[in-house]
Design a protein around this motif. Sequence first.
Motif, short mmCIF file in Angstrom:
data_model
loop_
_atom_site.label_atom_id
_atom_site.label_comp_id
_atom_site.label_asym_id
_atom_site.label_seq_id
_atom_site.Cartn_x
_atom_site.Cartn_y
_atom_site.Cartn_z
N ASP A 188 0.83 -1.21 0.00
CA ASP A 188 0.00 0.00 0.00
C ASP A 188 0.86 1.25 0.00
O ASP A 188 0.45 2.31 -0.48
CB ASP A 188 -0.93 0.01 1.23
N GLU A 189 2.05 1.13 0.56
CA GLU A 189 2.99 2.25 0.58
C GLU A 189 3.80 2.31 -0.72
O GLU A 189 4.71 3.13 -0.85
CB GLU A 189 3.96 2.12 1.76
N GLY A 190 3.52 1.41 -1.62
CA GLY A 190 4.21 1.42 -2.90
C GLY A 190 5.57 0.74 -2.88
O GLY A 190 6.41 0.95 -3.75
N ILE A 191 5.82 -0.08 -1.86
CA ILE A 191 7.13 -0.73 -1.77
C ILE A 191 6.98 -2.25 -1.93
O ILE A 191 6.18 -2.88 -1.25
CB ILE A 191 7.81 -0.40 -0.42
N VAL A 192 7.76 -2.78 -2.84
CA VAL A 192 7.78 -4.22 -3.09
C VAL A 192 9.03 -4.79 -2.44
O VAL A 192 10.10 -4.18 -2.54
CB VAL A 192 7.81 -4.51 -4.61
#
Lengths: 355, 247
Positions: A184-188
């Motif tokens: 959700d924070e854009g971190i994979v």
Amino acid sequence: MADDQICPKCGAPLPADVAPGHCPKCLMQVGFESQDQAVADPAEAPTAVSGHSGVTWDLDQLASLFPELEIIKQVGIGGMGVVYQARQKQLDRFVAVKLVRPDLCDDPTFSERFTREARAMARLSHPAIINVFDFGQREQFYFFIMEFVDGTNLRQLMQSEGLDATQALAVVPQICEALQYAHDEGIVHRDIKPENILVDTKGRIKIADFGLAKLINPEATDFTLTGAKQVMGTPHYMAPEQLERPLEVDHRADIYSLGVVIYEMLTGELPLGRFSSPSEKVQIDVRLDEVVLRALQKEPEKRYQQVSGIKTDIEAVSASPTGHSPRQSVVPPTVRQAFNNLQYPGYGLYCVVNC
Amino acid sequence: MDDAGFPSPHSGRFATTRWSIVQAAGVQATPNSRHALEELCATYWYPLYAYVRRRGYQADDAQDLTQSFVLSLLERNAVQRADPDRGRFRSFLLGSLNKFLSDETRKQGAQKRGGDRKILSINVDDVENRYQLEPTDDITPEAVFERRWALTVLDAALTRLQGDYERVGKLPLFEALRGHIGADKSTIPNREVAESLSMQEGAVKVAAHRLRQEYRDALRAEIAQTVTNSKELDDELTGLFQTLSGT
């Protein structure tokens, strides 16, 4: 102690002059054991194996590099670097210090990427994700100072005591929550594997090394221009697209990797080649087959689209146990066929990258 | 795996060890090399003593001889006589001690020189008490030396680990599990330990597994101090194991 006492393990007579429980032969035998598979088995190590500077440091030099820390001991080493347990003198708390291998930092753009990724990691604040307290560069070492977890990792947990299905299912939702938060924070994460999933002494999950793999392998072109050796990650756990189209990797790569981890926790094996469904190998609820299969789909669009979906399905299985299925289970034929047809796509390529 | 170039017991690179420092210094002893040799001698003082005792010397004489032998090593840079092909500290030390004992002149002089000097803080009463516990079977001085050396290595590794646990405030955990490091994991009383330390049983299992791994590393690190490369380390470990197996 009487002379005729014998060691319950090896049957050797226990000498009168050693402490009870300390059979010298058994203790010396420990020296022959391999390190944790995570460390010792090259197949499990990340695959960035380009040359390195060969700089050797001793702990005294390390202490002079970090005067604010009391370096206590090394607690881990991997393809990425090495981790020490240390104590922050001022705050009197334990931290983990991770040093990135100097040879991985040669790239002139590394410094900028390091700062960018480290800041992204530091923004993550979740009870099941290792906190990054600080990062920077001291001499040639790029470092992170992170939350220290007193515990172990999933790999060691599997090796030391094994995990039954109930235990495995208990940790999966925690992992899913942390991953969903990061996504959700854009971190994979990009390198989900048992070694990166820590478990503290209270049984709580802490995921380590978010985004670190991206730091080492920023561009898809690395793969094609400089050769397969630049691919970072652990092949057995990597989604097919991570090897084939690294630029297109999104959060669904983590979902695939988590599928591999769940499969391994349930069966003790990796889903390689034409692997069997979990319920064919061990007696577990057949509904888990579908969860694992869906996470392990080759095409990202056929997988769960959100990791929270795995959590929902796993919790549904845990909440309404149907009892163990027999080995010849009632897996729907379509599911079994799908398993049988599922060829692990990264496996052949893995052989290539290691050559 | 690839050598990461870090200070590490795990890395492929063989770290600088006490014995390699001493050997590298050779005749040109440095403060570092002298300190390294002194530490080695302090650790392995007792196997030397047990050897001398088994050679037939009485306790007082054996203490003086052992002490003066060590002193002579430190004072005379006797390492220059180490055979480079016999790289291990253990072989070197036993060879040197034999030479020392067979030299009557030196033996007599040594008693005067080293008899009252305690260059290494060895509790002489303790060592004789320990010696009284040695097996009384008809075993050779060399066998006593080898066996005692192996036990000293095990002790040193445990002591090293104990220090690590103490520093991080986990001595009670170490104490609870130390007797089970070499044991079959199914025999470890996880539940009892968990209750006594207010830990979860699973956490105790993990801690026991980890302690075993750490002991493995500490043991290898301890042996590494007495050899100069990783092949010697493996050979030495095998030799010590055979000593304890009676093979």
